[in-house]
Design a protein around this motif. Structure first.
Motif, short mmCIF file in Angstrom:
data_model
loop_
_atom_site.label_atom_id
_atom_site.label_comp_id
_atom_site.label_asym_id
_atom_site.label_seq_id
_atom_site.Cartn_x
_atom_site.Cartn_y
_atom_site.Cartn_z
N GLU A 91 1.09 -1.32 -0.34
CA GLU A 91 0.07 -0.07 0.03
C GLU A 91 1.18 1.47 -0.19
O GLU A 91 1.22 1.44 1.17
CB GLU A 91 -0.81 0.00 1.18
CG GLU A 91 -1.38 1.55 1.38
CD GLU A 91 -2.51 1.35 -0.02
OE1 GLU A 91 -2.44 2.75 -0.50
OE2 GLU A 91 -3.48 0.07 -0.46
N PRO A 92 0.67 1.74 -1.02
CA PRO A 92 1.71 3.36 -1.15
C PRO A 92 1.65 4.01 -0.65
O PRO A 92 2.17 5.75 0.13
CB PRO A 92 2.03 3.52 -3.09
CG PRO A 92 0.70 2.59 -3.04
CD PRO A 92 0.71 1.72 -2.50
N PHE A 93 -0.21 4.15 0.16
CA PHE A 93 -1.06 5.24 0.69
C PHE A 93 -1.50 4.75 1.54
O PHE A 93 -2.58 5.22 1.35
CB PHE A 93 -1.36 5.61 -0.54
CG PHE A 93 -0.49 7.00 -1.79
CD1 PHE A 93 0.54 7.66 -1.19
CD2 PHE A 93 -0.93 6.23 -3.22
CE1 PHE A 93 0.91 7.74 -2.55
CE2 PHE A 93 -0.68 6.87 -3.99
CZ PHE A 93 0.61 7.63 -4.27
N THR A 145 4.84 0.36 -4.43
CA THR A 145 4.07 0.72 -5.75
C THR A 145 4.24 -1.22 -5.65
O THR A 145 5.42 -1.36 -5.42
CB THR A 145 4.86 1.42 -6.42
OG1 THR A 145 5.68 0.92 -7.39
CG2 THR A 145 4.46 2.72 -5.97
N LEU A 146 3.93 -1.69 -6.77
CA LEU A 146 3.65 -2.89 -7.21
C LEU A 146 4.95 -3.39 -8.29
O LEU A 146 5.93 -3.83 -8.32
CB LEU A 146 2.48 -3.36 -8.23
CG LEU A 146 2.51 -4.76 -8.55
CD1 LEU A 146 2.61 -5.69 -7.69
CD2 LEU A 146 1.16 -4.87 -9.29
N GLN A 147 5.26 -2.26 -9.12
CA GLN A 147 6.27 -2.11 -9.79
C GLN A 147 7.69 -2.34 -9.12
O GLN A 147 8.55 -2.65 -9.39
CB GLN A 147 6.38 -0.50 -10.56
CG GLN A 147 5.71 -0.64 -11.64
CD GLN A 147 3.81 -0.27 -11.10
OE1 GLN A 147 3.90 0.34 -9.85
NE2 GLN A 147 2.64 -0.73 -12.22
N ASP A 148 7.73 -1.56 -7.94
CA ASP A 148 8.81 -2.04 -6.59
C ASP A 148 9.38 -2.90 -5.85
O ASP A 148 10.25 -3.09 -5.41
CB ASP A 148 9.70 -0.34 -6.36
CG ASP A 148 9.35 1.42 -6.87
OD1 ASP A 148 9.95 0.63 -7.96
OD2 ASP A 148 9.02 2.01 -6.22
N VAL A 179 3.25 -10.27 -11.07
CA VAL A 179 2.68 -11.22 -9.82
C VAL A 179 2.17 -12.16 -10.09
O VAL A 179 2.42 -13.20 -9.56
CB VAL A 179 0.97 -10.69 -9.93
CG1 VAL A 179 0.09 -11.46 -8.51
CG2 VAL A 179 1.16 -9.51 -9.38
N CYS A 180 2.17 -12.97 -11.23
CA CYS A 180 1.42 -14.50 -11.83
C CYS A 180 2.62 -15.49 -11.71
O CYS A 180 2.54 -16.26 -11.51
CB CYS A 180 0.92 -13.71 -12.88
SG CYS A 180 -0.86 -13.25 -13.38
N ASP A 181 4.32 -14.13 -12.08
CA ASP A 181 5.13 -15.26 -11.86
C ASP A 181 5.86 -15.86 -10.69
O ASP A 181 6.24 -17.42 -10.69
CB ASP A 181 6.19 -14.62 -12.81
CG ASP A 181 6.36 -14.47 -14.30
OD1 ASP A 181 5.45 -14.87 -14.81
OD2 ASP A 181 6.86 -13.20 -14.57
#
Length: 227
Positions: A91-93, A145-148, A179-181
Protein backbone atom coordinates in the motif's frame (compact mmCIF):
# COMPACT_ATOMS: atom_id res chain seq x y z
CA UNK A 1 -3.08 6.74 -5.38
CA UNK A 2 -3.45 9.55 -2.88
CA UNK A 3 -6.39 11.91 -2.67
CA UNK A 4 -8.99 13.37 -0.36
CA UNK A 5 -10.82 10.52 1.39
CA UNK A 6 -14.19 10.37 3.10
CA UNK A 7 -16.02 7.50 4.74
CA UNK A 8 -19.18 6.27 3.00
CA UNK A 9 -21.68 3.60 4.01
CA UNK A 10 -22.41 0.84 1.50
CA UNK A 11 -25.68 -1.04 1.08
CA UNK A 12 -24.89 -3.79 3.60
CA UNK A 13 -24.19 -1.15 6.26
CA UNK A 14 -20.40 -1.50 6.13
CA UNK A 15 -18.06 1.40 5.55
CA UNK A 16 -15.92 2.08 2.52
CA UNK A 17 -13.91 5.09 1.43
CA UNK A 18 -14.45 7.46 -1.45
CA UNK A 19 -11.50 9.20 -3.09
CA UNK A 20 -12.80 12.59 -4.21
CA UNK A 21 -9.83 13.24 -6.48
CA UNK A 22 -10.22 9.96 -8.34
CA UNK A 23 -14.02 9.91 -8.03
CA UNK A 24 -13.65 6.27 -7.06
CA UNK A 25 -14.67 4.21 -4.03
CA UNK A 26 -12.58 1.51 -2.39
CA UNK A 27 -15.44 -1.01 -2.63
CA UNK A 28 -18.58 -1.76 -4.57
CA UNK A 29 -21.57 0.26 -3.33
CA UNK A 30 -23.50 -3.01 -2.95
CA UNK A 31 -21.58 -3.74 0.24
CA UNK A 32 -17.90 -3.60 1.18
CA UNK A 33 -18.19 -6.41 3.73
CA UNK A 34 -20.13 -8.70 1.41
CA UNK A 35 -17.79 -7.92 -1.47
CA UNK A 36 -14.67 -9.02 0.39
CA UNK A 37 -16.33 -12.19 1.69
CA UNK A 38 -17.59 -13.07 -1.79
CA UNK A 39 -14.41 -12.38 -3.79
CA UNK A 40 -11.64 -13.18 -1.31
CA UNK A 41 -13.18 -15.73 1.05
CA UNK A 42 -15.76 -17.67 -1.01
CA UNK A 43 -13.97 -17.71 -4.38
CA UNK A 44 -10.45 -17.40 -2.97
CA UNK A 45 -9.65 -18.97 0.39
CA UNK A 46 -12.57 -21.40 0.60
CA UNK A 47 -11.75 -22.62 -2.90
CA UNK A 48 -8.09 -23.04 -1.97
CA UNK A 49 -8.87 -25.13 1.13
CA UNK A 50 -11.16 -27.39 -0.91
CA UNK A 51 -8.20 -28.19 -3.14
CA UNK A 52 -5.66 -28.35 -0.29
CA UNK A 53 -7.37 -30.21 2.57
CA UNK A 54 -4.11 -30.95 4.43
CA UNK A 55 -4.08 -27.43 5.84
CA UNK A 56 -0.55 -26.61 4.76
CA UNK A 57 0.65 -23.01 5.31
CA UNK A 58 -0.96 -20.59 2.89
CA UNK A 59 0.94 -17.73 1.26
CA UNK A 60 -1.18 -14.75 0.22
CA UNK A 61 -0.26 -11.62 -1.70
CA UNK A 62 -2.63 -8.65 -1.73
CA UNK A 63 -2.39 -5.78 -4.18
CA UNK A 64 -3.78 -2.87 -2.17
CA UNK A 65 -4.06 -3.09 1.64
CA UNK A 66 -6.52 -0.17 1.59
CA UNK A 67 -9.00 -0.32 4.48
CA UNK A 68 -7.49 -3.57 5.75
CA UNK A 69 -10.77 -5.43 5.30
CA UNK A 70 -9.36 -8.30 3.21
CA UNK A 71 -6.45 -8.80 5.61
CA UNK A 72 -8.73 -8.70 8.65
CA UNK A 73 -11.19 -11.23 7.23
CA UNK A 74 -8.26 -13.46 6.25
CA UNK A 75 -6.93 -13.34 9.81
CA UNK A 76 -10.34 -14.44 11.08
CA UNK A 77 -10.49 -17.19 8.43
CA UNK A 78 -7.01 -18.42 9.40
CA UNK A 79 -7.89 -18.56 13.10
CA UNK A 80 -11.23 -20.28 12.53
CA UNK A 81 -9.75 -22.87 10.15
CA UNK A 82 -6.47 -23.17 12.07
CA UNK A 83 -4.44 -22.70 8.90
CA UNK A 84 -1.14 -20.79 9.13
CA UNK A 85 -1.21 -17.79 6.79
CA UNK A 86 1.73 -15.73 5.57
CA UNK A 87 0.16 -12.50 4.34
CA UNK A 88 2.12 -10.05 2.16
CA UNK A 89 0.43 -6.80 1.21
CA UNK A 90 1.42 -3.49 -0.35
CA UNK A 91 0.00 0.00 0.00
CA UNK A 92 1.86 3.12 -1.16
CA UNK A 93 -0.67 5.44 0.53
CA UNK A 94 -1.63 4.04 3.97
CA UNK A 95 -4.68 5.38 5.77
CA UNK A 96 -4.26 7.71 8.71
CA UNK A 97 -5.59 6.75 12.14
CA UNK A 98 -8.40 9.30 12.01
CA UNK A 99 -9.80 7.32 9.05
CA UNK A 100 -9.16 3.68 9.90
CA UNK A 101 -10.21 4.07 13.54
CA UNK A 102 -13.77 4.85 12.39
CA UNK A 103 -14.27 1.81 10.12
CA UNK A 104 -17.15 -0.34 11.37
CA UNK A 105 -16.25 -3.80 10.04
CA UNK A 106 -15.97 -5.25 13.54
CA UNK A 107 -19.64 -4.43 14.14
CA UNK A 108 -20.99 -6.29 11.11
CA UNK A 109 -21.36 -9.77 12.59
CA UNK A 110 -21.67 -10.83 16.24
CA UNK A 111 -19.85 -14.08 15.46
CA UNK A 112 -16.62 -12.21 14.70
CA UNK A 113 -17.06 -9.23 17.01
CA UNK A 114 -14.26 -10.37 19.32
CA UNK A 115 -11.81 -10.03 16.41
CA UNK A 116 -12.61 -6.31 16.17
CA UNK A 117 -9.39 -5.09 17.90
CA UNK A 118 -7.29 -6.82 15.28
CA UNK A 119 -8.42 -4.39 12.58
CA UNK A 120 -6.63 -1.44 14.16
CA UNK A 121 -3.68 -3.65 15.07
CA UNK A 122 -3.29 -4.48 11.38
CA UNK A 123 -3.21 -0.79 10.51
CA UNK A 124 -0.86 0.09 13.36
CA UNK A 125 1.57 -2.74 12.61
CA UNK A 126 5.01 -1.56 11.56
CA UNK A 127 5.54 -1.19 7.83
CA UNK A 128 8.20 -3.06 5.86
CA UNK A 129 8.69 -5.64 8.60
CA UNK A 130 7.31 -9.12 9.25
CA UNK A 131 4.85 -9.15 12.16
CA UNK A 132 3.23 -12.05 14.07
CA UNK A 133 -0.36 -10.88 14.48
CA UNK A 134 -1.88 -14.06 15.93
CA UNK A 135 -1.23 -17.77 16.26
CA UNK A 136 -2.16 -18.42 12.64
CA UNK A 137 -1.53 -15.07 10.93
CA UNK A 138 1.84 -13.55 10.06
CA UNK A 139 1.91 -10.40 7.98
CA UNK A 140 4.29 -8.13 6.15
CA UNK A 141 2.97 -4.77 4.97
CA UNK A 142 5.13 -2.82 2.56
CA UNK A 143 4.70 0.85 1.80
CA UNK A 144 5.53 0.25 -1.84
CA UNK A 145 4.17 0.21 -5.35
CA UNK A 146 3.70 -3.02 -7.28
CA UNK A 147 6.39 -1.88 -9.69
CA UNK A 148 9.00 -1.55 -6.92
CA UNK A 149 8.14 -4.36 -4.51
CA UNK A 150 10.08 -7.64 -4.43
CA UNK A 151 7.55 -10.47 -4.48
CA UNK A 152 7.63 -13.81 -2.68
CA UNK A 153 5.98 -17.02 -3.90
CA UNK A 154 2.22 -16.95 -3.28
CA UNK A 155 -0.66 -19.43 -3.39
CA UNK A 156 -3.52 -16.92 -3.48
CA UNK A 157 -3.53 -13.37 -4.83
CA UNK A 158 -6.13 -10.71 -4.02
CA UNK A 159 -5.80 -8.23 -6.88
CA UNK A 160 -7.56 -5.21 -5.43
CA UNK A 161 -6.17 -2.14 -7.15
CA UNK A 162 -8.40 0.74 -8.25
CA UNK A 163 -10.26 0.21 -11.52
CA UNK A 164 -8.29 0.03 -14.79
CA UNK A 165 -9.80 3.35 -15.85
CA UNK A 166 -8.30 4.99 -12.74
CA UNK A 167 -5.01 3.08 -12.40
CA UNK A 168 -4.20 1.61 -15.83
CA UNK A 169 -0.57 0.93 -14.87
CA UNK A 170 -1.75 -1.56 -12.25
CA UNK A 171 -3.59 -3.61 -14.87
CA UNK A 172 -0.93 -3.71 -17.57
CA UNK A 173 0.21 -7.11 -18.78
CA UNK A 174 3.64 -6.34 -17.32
CA UNK A 175 2.18 -5.75 -13.84
CA UNK A 176 -0.03 -8.82 -14.04
CA UNK A 177 2.88 -10.95 -15.27
CA UNK A 178 5.03 -9.87 -12.34
CA UNK A 179 2.39 -11.13 -9.90
CA UNK A 180 1.49 -14.28 -11.81
CA UNK A 181 5.14 -15.32 -12.23
CA UNK A 182 5.36 -15.85 -8.46
CA UNK A 183 2.03 -17.67 -8.19
CA UNK A 184 2.46 -21.34 -7.27
CA UNK A 185 1.18 -24.20 -9.39
CA UNK A 186 -2.49 -24.57 -8.55
CA UNK A 187 -2.52 -21.02 -7.20
CA UNK A 188 -5.50 -18.68 -7.50
CA UNK A 189 -5.86 -14.99 -8.38
CA UNK A 190 -9.18 -13.35 -7.53
CA UNK A 191 -10.33 -9.84 -8.43
CA UNK A 192 -13.52 -7.82 -8.66
CA UNK A 193 -12.46 -6.72 -12.16
CA UNK A 194 -14.13 -8.53 -15.06
CA UNK A 195 -13.05 -6.64 -18.18
CA UNK A 196 -12.46 -8.51 -21.38
CA UNK A 197 -8.95 -7.09 -21.59
CA UNK A 198 -8.06 -8.47 -18.17
CA UNK A 199 -9.30 -11.92 -19.10
CA UNK A 200 -7.37 -11.87 -22.38
CA UNK A 201 -4.18 -10.72 -20.67
CA UNK A 202 -4.39 -13.37 -17.94
CA UNK A 203 -5.03 -16.03 -20.58
CA UNK A 204 -2.02 -14.89 -22.62
CA UNK A 205 0.13 -14.95 -19.48
CA UNK A 206 -0.81 -18.63 -19.13
CA UNK A 207 -3.57 -18.72 -16.54
CA UNK A 208 -6.88 -20.52 -16.77
CA UNK A 209 -9.54 -17.82 -16.46
CA UNK A 210 -13.08 -18.04 -15.08
CA UNK A 211 -15.80 -15.41 -15.13
CA UNK A 212 -17.87 -15.88 -11.98
CA UNK A 213 -20.95 -14.20 -10.49
CA UNK A 214 -20.00 -10.96 -8.79
CA UNK A 215 -20.91 -9.81 -5.28
CA UNK A 216 -24.14 -7.87 -4.65
CA UNK A 217 -24.13 -4.82 -6.89
CA UNK A 218 -21.72 -6.29 -9.45
CA UNK A 219 -22.64 -8.72 -12.21
CA UNK A 220 -19.30 -10.51 -12.67
CA UNK A 221 -15.82 -11.04 -11.19
CA UNK A 222 -12.71 -12.91 -12.32
CA UNK A 223 -10.81 -15.85 -10.92
CA UNK A 224 -7.70 -17.24 -12.59
CA UNK A 225 -5.75 -20.44 -11.90
CA UNK A 226 -2.12 -21.33 -12.53
CA UNK A 227 -2.47 -24.96 -13.58
Amino acid sequence: MSGKLRIITTEDGSHSLYNDDLKESYHNSGGAFRESIHICMLYGLDTWIMNNPKKKPLRIFEVGFGTGLNAWLTLIWAEQNQIPVLYHTIEPFPLTEDIYSQLNYGDMDDAIFHYKPYLQRLHKAEWDKGIIMSEYFNMKKEKSTLQDVVLYPSDVVFYDAFAPSKQPEMWSKEALSKVCDTLSQGGILTTYCATGQLRRDLTEIGLEVETLPGPPGKKEMTRAWKR
